[in-house]
Structures are given as C-alpha cells and as structure tokens.
Write a protein that holds these residues in place. Structure first.
Motif, PDB file in Angstrom:
ATOM      1  N   ARG A 164      70.090  47.611  50.328  1.00 45.40           N
ATOM      2  CA  ARG A 164      70.377  46.208  50.033  1.00 45.40           C
ATOM      3  C   ARG A 164      71.509  45.690  50.934  1.00 45.40           C
ATOM      4  NH1 ARG A 164      69.803  42.102  46.446  1.00 45.40           N
ATOM      5  NH2 ARG A 164      71.651  41.031  45.626  1.00 45.40           N
ATOM      6  N   LEU A 165      72.562  46.475  51.095  1.00 44.80           N
ATOM      7  CA  LEU A 165      73.716  46.040  51.883  1.00 44.80           C
ATOM      8  C   LEU A 165      73.360  45.857  53.353  1.00 44.80           C
ATOM      9  CD1 LEU A 165      76.731  45.519  52.348  1.00 44.80           C
ATOM     10  CD2 LEU A 165      77.079  48.007  52.372  1.00 44.80           C
ATOM     11  N   PHE A 166      72.712  46.840  53.931  1.00 44.99           N
ATOM     12  CA  PHE A 166      72.405  46.758  55.357  1.00 44.99           C
ATOM     13  C   PHE A 166      71.256  45.787  55.635  1.00 44.99           C
ATOM     14  CE2 PHE A 166      75.219  50.281  55.431  1.00 44.99           C
ATOM     15  CZ  PHE A 166      75.699  50.379  56.725  1.00 44.99           C
ATOM     16  N   GLY A 167      70.394  45.607  54.644  1.00 45.68           N
ATOM     17  CA  GLY A 167      69.359  44.592  54.798  1.00 45.68           C
ATOM     18  C   GLY A 167      69.967  43.202  54.902  1.00 45.68           C
ATOM     19  N   GLU A 168      70.981  42.932  54.090  1.00 41.17           N
ATOM     20  CA  GLU A 168      71.670  41.634  54.147  1.00 41.17           C
ATOM     21  C   GLU A 168      72.458  41.501  55.448  1.00 41.17           C
ATOM     22  OE1 GLU A 168      73.045  37.835  52.831  1.00 41.17           O
ATOM     23  OE2 GLU A 168      71.309  39.118  52.437  1.00 41.17           O
ATOM     24  N   LEU A 169      73.059  42.593  55.897  1.00 39.30           N
ATOM     25  CA  LEU A 169      73.795  42.571  57.158  1.00 39.30           C
ATOM     26  C   LEU A 169      72.873  42.163  58.297  1.00 39.30           C
ATOM     27  CD1 LEU A 169      76.768  43.379  57.979  1.00 39.30           C
ATOM     28  CD2 LEU A 169      75.835  45.596  58.638  1.00 39.30           C
ATOM     29  N   ARG A 170      71.685  42.723  58.297  1.00 38.86           N
ATOM     30  CA  ARG A 170      70.696  42.394  59.331  1.00 38.86           C
ATOM     31  C   ARG A 170      70.222  40.947  59.187  1.00 38.86           C
ATOM     32  NH1 ARG A 170      65.747  46.353  59.545  1.00 38.86           N
ATOM     33  NH2 ARG A 170      65.614  45.641  57.389  1.00 38.86           N
ATOM     34  N   ARG A 171      69.981  40.509  57.945  1.00 35.73           N
ATOM     35  CA  ARG A 171      69.488  39.152  57.724  1.00 35.73           C
ATOM     36  C   ARG A 171      70.477  38.109  58.242  1.00 35.73           C
ATOM     37  NH1 ARG A 171      69.723  34.862  54.568  1.00 35.73           N
ATOM     38  NH2 ARG A 171      71.532  35.632  53.398  1.00 35.73           N
ATOM     39  N   ARG A 172      71.779  38.411  58.083  1.00 33.22           N
ATOM     40  CA  ARG A 172      72.804  37.458  58.513  1.00 33.22           C
ATOM     41  C   ARG A 172      73.135  37.580  60.005  1.00 33.22           C
ATOM     42  NH1 ARG A 172      77.290  36.355  53.884  1.00 33.22           N
ATOM     43  NH2 ARG A 172      75.950  36.544  52.040  1.00 33.22           N
ATOM     44  N   GLY A 173      72.617  38.608  60.653  1.00 34.62           N
ATOM     45  CA  GLY A 173      72.922  38.802  62.053  1.00 34.62           C
ATOM     46  C   GLY A 173      74.353  39.241  62.292  1.00 34.62           C
ATOM     47  N   ARG A 174      74.942  39.925  61.320  1.00 42.20           N
ATOM     48  CA  ARG A 174      76.316  40.406  61.427  1.00 42.20           C
ATOM     49  C   ARG A 174      76.323  41.907  61.688  1.00 42.20           C
ATOM     50  NH1 ARG A 174      78.637  35.554  62.160  1.00 42.20           N
ATOM     51  NH2 ARG A 174      78.293  34.138  60.401  1.00 42.20           N
ATOM     52  N   ASP A 175      77.519  42.441  62.033  1.00 40.99           N
ATOM     53  CA  ASP A 175      77.585  43.878  62.269  1.00 40.99           C
ATOM     54  C   ASP A 175      78.736  44.546  61.519  1.00 40.99           C
ATOM     55  OD1 ASP A 175      79.848  43.185  63.669  1.00 40.99           O
ATOM     56  OD2 ASP A 175      79.132  43.860  65.632  1.00 40.99           O
ATOM     57  N   THR A 176      79.483  43.776  60.718  1.00 40.29           N
ATOM     58  CA  THR A 176      80.620  44.344  60.002  1.00 40.29           C
ATOM     59  C   THR A 176      80.607  43.858  58.557  1.00 40.29           C
ATOM     60  OG1 THR A 176      81.907  44.248  62.050  1.00 40.29           O
ATOM     61  CG2 THR A 176      83.129  44.631  60.023  1.00 40.29           C
ATOM     62  N   PHE A 177      80.840  44.780  57.643  1.00 42.91           N
ATOM     63  CA  PHE A 177      80.919  44.431  56.221  1.00 42.91           C
ATOM     64  C   PHE A 177      82.171  45.057  55.619  1.00 42.91           C
ATOM     65  CE2 PHE A 177      78.651  48.502  56.190  1.00 42.91           C
ATOM     66  CZ  PHE A 177      79.340  49.205  55.217  1.00 42.91           C
ATOM     67  N   GLU A 178      82.629  44.461  54.544  1.00 38.11           N
ATOM     68  CA  GLU A 178      83.751  45.012  53.783  1.00 38.11           C
ATOM     69  C   GLU A 178      83.705  44.440  52.377  1.00 38.11           C
ATOM     70  OE1 GLU A 178      88.659  45.007  53.728  1.00 38.11           O
ATOM     71  OE2 GLU A 178      87.596  44.516  55.593  1.00 38.11           O
ATOM     72  N   VAL A 179      83.844  45.281  51.390  1.00 39.24           N
ATOM     73  CA  VAL A 179      83.841  44.811  50.011  1.00 39.24           C
ATOM     74  C   VAL A 179      85.140  44.062  49.751  1.00 39.24           C
ATOM     75  CG1 VAL A 179      84.875  46.919  49.029  1.00 39.24           C
ATOM     76  CG2 VAL A 179      83.393  45.480  47.620  1.00 39.24           C
TER      77      VAL A 179
END
Length: 511
Positions: free
Chosen positions: A430-445
């Motif tokens: 779910r997390l990396f799917g959203e990362l890909r959908r947004r076209g981003r490469d960095t996440f942080e809670v």
C-alpha cells in the motif's frame, strides 16, 4: 560495484546532480521476513533489490538453529506463507530441517537467491538527506547505497550469553543452542543445561536420552501444555497437493484455535480471565500426569499468569525430570569451576558439557540489530531506549525516511510469525503503491500519526495479561527496559491484516 538504475516500480532521482544509489531496495536479513518483503517489492515491479545476510545461507532462525529436538511450536499449516502452502510437511509440527527446506523452496520459486549476498554483516546505516539515500556500511568496510532500507533481522537474532562467574575457567565443552555443533555427541556426557525457555523445552528431552547425567538449571519455570502432534500420512499430503482448498481449511481451523488462545487468554485477560485460568489448569494437569513427585511439581509450576511469558507445547519435557539421571536445580549458579558448576545452595555438580539455552538479547542489542541513524542525527536504538519503544503500525519511525523495520515495537501479531510478515507485506504494498502513484521517491511517517498509533497500542494493551495479570516474576522478553510490553500488537489477526492494508495514506509525508 556499478551503480544500478532505479527499477521500473518507482521514479528515480528528480533533481540534477542527485546521486544514483546502487540499489533501489536494500534488505538486511534473508529469513522469512526478508524474503516476504522481497516478494512484496517484486510484485510491485521493483527488481533492483539487494538482500544482505550475515550468515552463510538463507533461512534466518531456521538456518542458525539446528539443536537436537528443534521443531516449530506452531502447526506447520499455519507457520508458513498463506500464499505458498507446503503440502509436504511430515508432521503437524514440522521438524526444523523441513522449515529450512521450505525457505529454499520459497527462495527458488520467487527468484530471490540472485538478490542475496551471504557473509555480509551490516554494521551501520545512515540516512543522507541531501542525496535522499541510505548509506549502509558492512563489516568489511565497504559502503552500499540504497534508496530504501528494510531491516529484517528477526526478533531473536542476538544470542544472550550470561557472564557467569568462572565461565572462562570451565575446561569442558560449551554450546549455545543458537551455535550448535552437529557433530558433537551428548552420549555419555555429564551435561548441564542452563535455561528452561521454549528452546530448552525441545532440547532437554533429547539431552536426557543421551547424557549419562543431566542437570537443568531453572531460573523461571515455563507453562507447558500437551502437544497434539502426529505424522501427516501420505494420502493427506496428496490430498493437500491435489485439492489445495483442503489445506487452506486446515490452516483456518488451526489459526482460529491460536487466535482464541492469543486474543482470549492474552490480549483480553481482563474480560476473559476464566479462559486464562483454564489454560493454567490444563498445564497443571499435564504436569501432574507426568511428574508424581509433589516437590518437583512445585518447582516446575510457574507463579505468574499464563501468557505473561510465551508458553509452549511438549509431551516429553516434564517426563524427562522423572528420569533418575535428570536433576532440576533451582537455587541458581554461584560460579563455574574447571570441571563443575557450584550451585547457589552449595551443591557441586561435576559436568563436562555446558549447554546455554539462555535465549537472546532482545531489548539491549536487537532493537535494532545494528546502528541506524535517521534525519537530524537521530540514532534509532538510543531514541528507543531513552524514550519509549515505538513504531507506526510496527513498521516505520518518524525521522527515518525510506526506512521499513520488520522487527519493531508493536509489530508481532498473532502467534505465528507469518501473520506478522504478511501484514507487513500488505503495508509495503500500500505504501509503495501510493509512492508510485504520486510520482515521489521519499516517504516518512508523520510524528502525529506515530504518536496516535502509540497511544492506541498503549490503550489496547491495558486489558492484556501483561498489565492486568500477575507477571512480576515471569522475566518475560515481552517486557522491555521500561517495563512495557511493546513487542506484541494487541489486535486480532483479521484486524491486523485489515489495518495494514487500509491505514490512512495521510499518515505519511511524500516528497
């Protein structure tokens, strides 16, 4: 090593001069957790994965542990990936070597071995916020870089060796259950086993069969209930292969029974205390049938509530103490001598073999298993020990971008580790799917999401046996240095899997 271009699953660097990491994903640990994470990433189309493993083969605990009597203590139909059932288990509770073979089967089927590097011990990892990559250092002094770091080092990966007085003076053989020598024979030996946890419960009956004399040093007794184990006949194995739905049904039945034990006996102790007491009565009846000596039964009976410490199953553990050459020593250890152990009560026991079934150092060195430094210099182990052990959904931590920890506070769900693994696979998807959908490469809670989750876990645990029962004397690894039981996620299996697949995406910041 040449830098690798990002795989097709996620976008690459979006700024000029950004350093291209060697790997899109670097996973530390090639046990079932690390392999599960790798499978989740490959399903997302991410193939640029490196799996670093400090041992010389895959399998995690099922590679490291190979002591006599090793077997799963969760029925094999449940202790396995639900998406990769194994119809060939020889017994309901499979012996350890079969788990190792299953691990190799999974690695082969999902094409994981080409991503693995063995003998690669990770010493540290640090987040480079300018380059937005992880810099991972291994024991050989080399540096690896990766856009995403996943730690899958397991909960029980750092063996604990107590510093007994005189240990260095002992001239006999010393074995730790996590470092067993297969060619060493206990036959005819004068053996002492220190420890009576779940590992010792499996080992002691085997040692009692072979040793000339066996002394078991017990600090804390363990709740043991009967083990309903039997060979799985070939016709049933064939049925599992031909009609997979039958094995799925067996899994559902077994999982439901474990769920009842976990949810009713442990997590909802306050509301369902009679269920907990019923489990204690079963264990006491089991002990009474196998041990006739009243004083010995007293020593083997825990004085803490069922569930404070992980209980286990065995049909031979208690019976071992009824053998004339087996002695239970509960007074503690004063010191070791070159050829003996001097007990705290003054008894001198001559031995030539010392077996340390002393478990693992969970909270001091295993959370995390190596130094991890996130944004603003926050060091994860120091942060946890000086504050509270915490991780959002048992997976991510604020100020640690692009970091997924599979062995974290509040991550262990249910009684089968595979429940935990598959929940975390859902979270990754779910997390990396959203990362890909947004076209981003960095996440942080976010800090707010992490704090809210910690409050929720703390509140849910108030009904558990850990805070409502009598656990003061259990010496349970469920409790950390702060006296908090922060290992288990206080949720049912279904609720955990649902939450891991539907957490609010707004709980993360993406850039």
């Amino acid at each position: 090593m040449q830098p690798a271009r990002p795989g097709p699953g996620l976008p690459g660097p979006d700024g000029p001069g950004r350093e291209v990491p060697e790997h899109e994903v670097l996973i530390v640990g090639a046990g079932f957790g690390g392999m599960g994470a790798a499978i989740a990433f490959k399903r997302l189309g991410i193939d640029d994965i490196a799996i670093l493993e400090r041992e010389d083969d895959l399998g995690g605990t099922w590679h490291v542990n190979h002591y006599p009597g090793l077997a799963v203590d969760i029925a094999s139909v449940t202790y396995s990936y639900s998406f990769e059932p194994n119809p060939n288990w020889s017994r309901l509770f499979a012996p350890g070597p079969e788990l190792k073979r299953y691990a190799h089967h999974v690695a082969d089927k999902y094409d994981l071995k080409r991503h693995m590097e063995f003998g690669a011990r990770v010493d540290s990892a640090a987040w480079d916020d300018d380059a937005r990559i992880w810099r991972v250092r291994t024991a050989d002094g080399a540096e690896r870089t990766a856009r995403y770091l996943v730690t899958a080092t397991g909960f029980l990966s750092q063996p604990h060796v107590p510093d007994f007085p005189g240990l260095k003076n002992f001239r006999g053989k010393i074995l730790h259950t996590a470092d067993w020598e297969d060619d060493f024979d206990l036959t005819g030996k004068k053996v002492a086993v220190i420890g009576t946890g779940a590992t010792a419960v499996q080992l002691i009956p085997e040692a009692a069969k072979a040793a000339e004399s066996l002394t078991v040093f017990q600090r804390t007794p363990i709740w043991v209930v009967p083990k309903v184990d039997f060979p799985i006949p070939p016709p049933v194995q064939r049925m599992f292969r031909r009609v997979p739905l039958t094995q799925k049904a067996a899994r559902v039945v077994n999982t439901s029974m474990l769920e009842l034990l976990m949810v009713a006996g442990v997590l909802h102790h306050k509301q369902l205390k009679p269920g907990n007491k019923l489990a204690e009565l079963l264990a006491k009846a089991h002990l009474r049938v196998q041990v006739r000596d009243r004083e010995l039964r007293r020593k083997l009976t825990p004085d803490y509530d069922f569930g404070c410490k992980r209980p286990t199953f065995s049909n031979t553990y208690f019976a071992s103490f009824a053998k004339p050459h087996v002695t239970l020593q509960t007074s503690g250890i004063a010191r070791l001598e070159p050829d003996a152990i001097l007990a705290a009560d003054g008894t001198r026991i001559e031995i030539d073999t010392l077996v340390l079934a002393t478990g693992f150092n969970l909270w001091d060195v295993n959370f995390p298993a190596f130094e991890i430094t996130g944004r603003e210099g926050r060091e994860l182990g120091k942060f946890w020990r000086e504050n509270r052990f915490q991780a959002y959904e048992g997976v991510t931590v604020p100020r640690f971008p692009n970091f997924v920890s599979l062995n974290s506070p509040y991550s262990y769900s249910g009684l089968s580790y595979f429940t935990t693994i598959e929940g975390q696979m859902k979270h990754i998807t779910r997390l990396f799917g959203e990362l890909r959908r947004r076209g981003r490469d960095t996440f942080e809670v976010t800090e707010a999401a992490n704090d809210a989750f910690l409050d929720e876990m703390t509140d849910r645990l108030q009904s558990s046996v850990f805070y409502n029962g009598n656990c003061a004397t259990s010496r349970s690894y469920y409790f950390n240095q702060h006296g908090e039981a922060t290992l288990l996620r206080p949720s049912s299996t279904l609720r955990t899997l649902r939450e891991m697949d539907s957490f609010p995406l707004s709980d993360y910041e993406f850039r």
